[in-house]
Design a protein around this motif. Structure first.
Motif, PDB file in Angstrom:
ATOM      1  N   ILE A  93       0.850  -1.189   0.000  1.00  0.00           N
ATOM      2  CA  ILE A  93       0.000   0.000   0.000  1.00  0.00           C
ATOM      3  C   ILE A  93       0.887   1.241   0.000  1.00  0.00           C
ATOM      4  O   ILE A  93       2.087   1.171   0.296  1.00  0.00           O
ATOM      5  N   SER A  94       0.292   2.358  -0.331  1.00  0.00           N
ATOM      6  CA  SER A  94       1.016   3.618  -0.262  1.00  0.00           C
ATOM      7  C   SER A  94       0.986   4.144   1.165  1.00  0.00           C
ATOM      8  O   SER A  94       0.101   3.803   1.958  1.00  0.00           O
ATOM      9  N   SER A  95       1.953   4.990   1.464  1.00  0.00           N
ATOM     10  CA  SER A  95       1.983   5.627   2.782  1.00  0.00           C
ATOM     11  C   SER A  95       2.290   7.110   2.594  1.00  0.00           C
ATOM     12  O   SER A  95       3.325   7.452   2.011  1.00  0.00           O
ATOM     13  N   PRO A  96       1.385   8.006   3.009  1.00  0.00           N
ATOM     14  CA  PRO A  96       0.056   7.656   3.532  1.00  0.00           C
ATOM     15  C   PRO A  96      -0.841   7.136   2.405  1.00  0.00           C
ATOM     16  O   PRO A  96      -0.611   7.434   1.237  1.00  0.00           O
ATOM     17  N   PHE A  97      -1.861   6.374   2.792  1.00  0.00           N
ATOM     18  CA  PHE A  97      -2.752   5.817   1.764  1.00  0.00           C
ATOM     19  C   PHE A  97      -4.008   6.685   1.581  1.00  0.00           C
ATOM     20  O   PHE A  97      -4.941   6.301   0.893  1.00  0.00           O
ATOM     21  N   TYR A  98      -4.020   7.848   2.180  1.00  0.00           N
ATOM     22  CA  TYR A  98      -5.073   8.841   1.959  1.00  0.00           C
ATOM     23  C   TYR A  98      -4.413  10.217   2.084  1.00  0.00           C
ATOM     24  O   TYR A  98      -3.365  10.365   2.720  1.00  0.00           O
ATOM     25  N   HIS A  99      -5.039  11.246   1.457  1.00  0.00           N
ATOM     26  CA  HIS A  99      -4.560  12.607   1.636  1.00  0.00           C
ATOM     27  C   HIS A  99      -4.812  13.012   3.086  1.00  0.00           C
ATOM     28  O   HIS A  99      -5.910  12.808   3.617  1.00  0.00           O
ATOM     29  N   SER A 100      -3.807  13.575   3.739  1.00  0.00           N
ATOM     30  CA  SER A 100      -3.961  13.927   5.151  1.00  0.00           C
ATOM     31  C   SER A 100      -3.406  15.308   5.430  1.00  0.00           C
ATOM     32  O   SER A 100      -2.514  15.807   4.724  1.00  0.00           O
ATOM     33  N   ARG A 114      -0.336  16.169   3.146  1.00  0.00           N
ATOM     34  CA  ARG A 114       0.458  14.983   2.779  1.00  0.00           C
ATOM     35  C   ARG A 114      -0.370  14.177   1.787  1.00  0.00           C
ATOM     36  O   ARG A 114      -1.434  13.659   2.123  1.00  0.00           O
ATOM     37  N   LEU A 115       0.148  14.070   0.578  1.00  0.00           N
ATOM     38  CA  LEU A 115      -0.586  13.392  -0.483  1.00  0.00           C
ATOM     39  C   LEU A 115      -0.425  11.884  -0.386  1.00  0.00           C
ATOM     40  O   LEU A 115       0.555  11.375   0.193  1.00  0.00           O
ATOM     41  N   VAL A 116      -1.339  11.160  -0.962  1.00  0.00           N
ATOM     42  CA  VAL A 116      -1.233   9.702  -1.049  1.00  0.00           C
ATOM     43  C   VAL A 116       0.116   9.350  -1.673  1.00  0.00           C
ATOM     44  O   VAL A 116       0.498   9.893  -2.720  1.00  0.00           O
ATOM     45  N   GLY A 117       0.854   8.448  -1.013  1.00  0.00           N
ATOM     46  CA  GLY A 117       2.129   8.002  -1.558  1.00  0.00           C
ATOM     47  C   GLY A 117       3.258   8.990  -1.420  1.00  0.00           C
ATOM     48  O   GLY A 117       4.314   8.812  -2.040  1.00  0.00           O
ATOM     49  N   GLU A 118       3.067  10.029  -0.623  1.00  0.00           N
ATOM     50  CA  GLU A 118       4.143  11.007  -0.455  1.00  0.00           C
ATOM     51  C   GLU A 118       5.415  10.345   0.069  1.00  0.00           C
ATOM     52  O   GLU A 118       6.525  10.709  -0.305  1.00  0.00           O
ATOM     53  N   ASP A 119       5.293   9.357   0.951  1.00  0.00           N
ATOM     54  CA  ASP A 119       6.446   8.650   1.524  1.00  0.00           C
ATOM     55  C   ASP A 119       6.712   7.356   0.753  1.00  0.00           C
ATOM     56  O   ASP A 119       7.815   7.125   0.266  1.00  0.00           O
ATOM     57  N   ILE A 120       5.702   6.520   0.638  1.00  0.00           N
ATOM     58  CA  ILE A 120       5.838   5.221  -0.018  1.00  0.00           C
ATOM     59  C   ILE A 120       4.702   5.069  -1.024  1.00  0.00           C
ATOM     60  O   ILE A 120       3.543   5.343  -0.693  1.00  0.00           O
ATOM     61  N   VAL A 126      -9.229  20.825  11.046  1.00  0.00           N
ATOM     62  CA  VAL A 126      -8.512  19.535  10.983  1.00  0.00           C
ATOM     63  C   VAL A 126      -7.298  19.604  11.894  1.00  0.00           C
ATOM     64  O   VAL A 126      -6.736  20.678  12.142  1.00  0.00           O
ATOM     65  N   ASP A 127      -6.889  18.435  12.393  1.00  0.00           N
ATOM     66  CA  ASP A 127      -5.641  18.296  13.141  1.00  0.00           C
ATOM     67  C   ASP A 127      -4.627  17.543  12.278  1.00  0.00           C
ATOM     68  O   ASP A 127      -4.994  16.839  11.327  1.00  0.00           O
ATOM     69  N   THR A 128      -3.362  17.656  12.636  1.00  0.00           N
ATOM     70  CA  THR A 128      -2.306  16.973  11.880  1.00  0.00           C
ATOM     71  C   THR A 128      -2.602  15.477  11.785  1.00  0.00           C
ATOM     72  O   THR A 128      -2.866  14.822  12.792  1.00  0.00           O
ATOM     73  N   GLY A 129      -2.574  14.946  10.568  1.00  0.00           N
ATOM     74  CA  GLY A 129      -2.812  13.525  10.341  1.00  0.00           C
ATOM     75  C   GLY A 129      -4.235  13.180   9.985  1.00  0.00           C
ATOM     76  O   GLY A 129      -4.512  12.054   9.540  1.00  0.00           O
ATOM     77  N   ASP A 130      -5.167  14.135  10.171  1.00  0.00           N
ATOM     78  CA  ASP A 130      -6.571  13.853   9.826  1.00  0.00           C
ATOM     79  C   ASP A 130      -6.720  13.679   8.318  1.00  0.00           C
ATOM     80  O   ASP A 130      -6.051  14.368   7.528  1.00  0.00           O
ATOM     81  N   PRO A 131      -7.635  12.788   7.882  1.00  0.00           N
ATOM     82  CA  PRO A 131      -7.932  12.680   6.448  1.00  0.00           C
ATOM     83  C   PRO A 131      -8.498  14.003   5.942  1.00  0.00           C
ATOM     84  O   PRO A 131      -9.261  14.687   6.627  1.00  0.00           O
ATOM     85  N   MET A 132      -8.114  14.358   4.716  1.00  0.00           N
ATOM     86  CA  MET A 132      -8.669  15.577   4.107  1.00  0.00           C
ATOM     87  C   MET A 132     -10.116  15.317   3.689  1.00  0.00           C
ATOM     88  O   MET A 132     -10.428  14.287   3.078  1.00  0.00           O
TER      89      MET A 132
END
Length: 642
Positions: free
Chosen positions: A57-64, A136-142, A97-103
């Motif tokens: 899966i991607s990390s993050p796997f949702y926009h946050s 943080r976009l989907v797949g920004e890290d992985i 929103v707080d840090t890490g919340d889904p957009m």
């Protein structure tokens, strides 16, 4: 089963032995990495991957949200400025929103809470947002399908986190090579046994098993195998059936009870027996039923050295790894090291930084000197074609400790005293970043080491018969060009160490005339040796007439050990050495034992930390007094500066 005693099958150069055995392993199809097994990622630290790990899966796997604030549509913020704030309605145009919340769906930017003014039913913005600002976009890290780690990768803590983040719970890793360690010898007993004369505690197998585990193997330490060829054969065959590598410790030489080579030749094939290295010559390299079997010598230094030379590469090979290069450093050899022509020798050394140079001081060279490995900072190699290395010559040292540890080492070369061991331990307690390296070459050797700039300080107790003073005249004579601070450590009682009850009634130096008294001496240059020679001269005793005069030891404890073992009837040493081994003591003199410190190091933080312990540490003083035979009334006092 009886075997005829046989000499070494070969005296093979080290490089040739490696070549022969590597070819034998290849021919036996030994060397391919072991197959994989699936383990939980939590258990994978230090293991070697047997296949690549691909992100599920991607990390993050949702926009946050990447910040605390408000999610907005960037188009709605267009035109906002400090002079023309823009108002957005909550929650239709802005959602907290707080840090890490889904957009929230349809929202594509985050305004930091610090950039927002709250108003009735909404917020005001003083600055427009850009697309995907603070998101943080989907797949920004992985990104799903991305390579996380490759095959033959040693798993680290960060790798474990990345695998979990990419959707994995388990990972395929190479099976650990199983290694059987077979200790052999009728004289061996398990640790903790009630000891009797002739017993040897089996510590090698624990050391070798730990080394194997350190290199990634699973160790299978076998019970002690007595000197019985049939039993050894049966144990080897059982071990071959259950393990990938078999190590047989001891019995590899050519003695009448050294069966290993003969048994291995019977159940497999011996390719090398005897390598021209020192220590470790009687090594055996064999293959039995497609498994590598290595017979290594029983002396602990030889065992550790040959294990690293011949077993370690196989452990790494079966994991799909190459042996990492050894860290090396260049140092100046403090004194000449002679070596036998025709044998490659491995010499253990202590290291310390003195006068801007790294100094390597050889330690005890015997193959049975386990403590030489404990105390060593590195190893130097003397080539087979060399007869030694001159003092002052630059050498390459294979490091056994980290360079920063060596840089924080105080180098003390000179006379031995048990108080130095206590001082070194107390230094580590009070200052874990520092250590005291003590090399025992005698008082005169220590002063000459200071003269050559090879030590920070020297322990010395040289008595001048003419002045009745300790150390001063020798410092003035030999260190005239150096500024030296002389600090007292202790006054101590020297005397004759004798067995319990003093069975030979030894009272003093005059008893060394007797033909029934065997003496153990200290090495030339030692203050204790000087005291002995002065008294023999005073009594008119020819040193050559003293039985054991030329039997030399380098420490007070070694003298005590010679007496307790029966190798000598008496020897001159300090009271604490006698008490440590439960021996009796005949006092003959009190002497002053000082630390001669080069003035250029006296004010350094390292030396001041050491001297604070000498002068202020009550626990240190109490430990010295408890050992017996010490007067600490002037401990830490500066005798003078020369």
């Amino acid at each position: 089963m009886a075997y005829k005693q046989k000499k070494y099958l070969s005296n093979t150069p080290l490089a040739e032995a490696h070549h022969i055995y590597n070819e034998a392993l290849r021919a036996a199809k030994i060397g391919n990495p072991l197959p994989g097994e699936r383990v939980a990622i939590a258990d994978a630290l230090g293991r070697v991957t047997s296949e690549a790990v691909i992100a599920k899966i991607s990390s993050p796997f949702y926009h946050s949200a990447a910040m605390d604030g408000y999610a907005v549509k960037f188009i709605d913020t267009f035109g906002a400025a400090e002079t023309r704030p823009k108002r957005l309605a909550v929650p239709s145009q802005a959602i907290a929103v707080d840090t890490g919340d889904p957009m929230p769906d349809g929202f594509d930017a985050v305004i930091m809470i610090e950039d927002v003014e709250k108003v009735t039913d909404g917020i005001e913005l003083l600055k427009a947002a850009t697309p995907w600002q603070h998101v943080r976009l989907v797949g920004e890290d992985i990104v799903a399908t991305e390579l996380i780690i490759s095959e033959n990768h040693v798993v680290r803590p960060v790798d474990m986190a990345a695998m979990l983040a990419s959707g994995h719970k388990t990972v395929m890793v190479r099976k650990r090579p199983r290694i059987a360690v077979l200790p052999t010898g009728t004289e061996l007993v398990e640790p903790g046994s009630d000891l009797k004369r002739g017993d040897i505690i089996d510590f090698n197998s624990t050391m070798l098993s730990a080394m194997a585990m350190e290199y990634g193997a699973a160790s299978n330490k076998k019970k002690i195998v007595k000197d019985d060829a049939a039993l050894l054969k049966r144990t080897i065959l059982e071990a071959v059936a259950e393990n990938e590598i078999i190590v047989i410790n001891a019995g590899s030489s050519a003695g009448r009870e050294d069966f290993t080579a003969h048994v291995l030749a019977e159940v497999g094939k011996v390719f090398v027996h005897g390598v021209n290295i020192k220590p470790g010559k009687p090594v055996i390299l064999a293959v039995v039923q497609g498994k590598p079997v290595i017979g290594i010598p029983g002396y602990p230094v030889s065992a550790a050295l040959t294990f690293n030379l011949f077993v370690k590469p196989i452990i790494y090979m079966l994991q799909g790894r190459t042996v990492p290069p050894v860290d090396t450093i260049t140092a100046k050899l403090s004194r000449q090291v002679a070596s036998s022509l025709g044998q490659e020798e491995f010499v253990r050394v202590k290291l310390g930084s003195v006068s801007g140079s790294l100094i390597a001081t050889p330690v005890t060279r015997g193959a049975g000197a386990l403590m030489s490995l404990v105390r060593a900072d590195g190893i130097i190699r003397i080539p087979a074609e060399s007869e030694g290395i001159a003092g002052g010559h630059e050498v390459t040292v294979e490091l056994l400790r980290q360079p920063h540890d060596i840089a924080n080492t105080i180098v003390c070369i000179g006379s031995h005293d048990n108080a130095l061991d206590v001082l070194g331990n107390q230094l580590r307690i009070k200052h874990p970043e520092l250590s005291l390296s003590s090399a025992h070459v005698g008082s005169m050797g220590g002063l000459l080491a200071l003269k050559r700039g090879e030590a920070h300080l020297a322990g010395t107790h040289l008595f001048d018969e003419g002045t009745g003073e300790y150390n001063v005249s020798y410092i003035k004579k030999h260190l005239a060009e150096k500024k030296v601070v002389l600090v007292n450590l202790v006054y101590r009682t020297q005397g004759f160490i004798v067995p319990k009850g003093n069975p030979k009634g030894i009272k003093g130096f005059e008893d060394l005339r007797r033909p029934d008294v065997v003496f153990v001496n200290r090495q030339a240059g030692a203050g204790t040796r000087l005291l002995t020679d002065l008294n023999l001269k005073r009594l008119g005793i020819d040193p050559n007439s003293v039985k054991g005069y030329h039997h030399e030891e380098f420490t007070h404890m070694a003298v005590a050990a010679a007496v307790v073992s029966g190798a000598a009837d008496t020897g001159l040493a300090v009271l604490s050495a006698a008490r440590a081994l439960g021996l009796d003591f005949v006092p003959v003199a009190q002497e002053r034992y000082d630390l001669a410190i080069l003035a250029e190091y006296y004010e350094t933080p390292m030396l001041q930390a050491l001297l604070r312990i000498v002068r202020e540490d009550r626990d240190f003083r109490e430990q010295i007094v408890k050992m017996g035979g010490y007067d600490v009334s002037e401990m830490g006092k500066v005798i003078d500066v020369y």
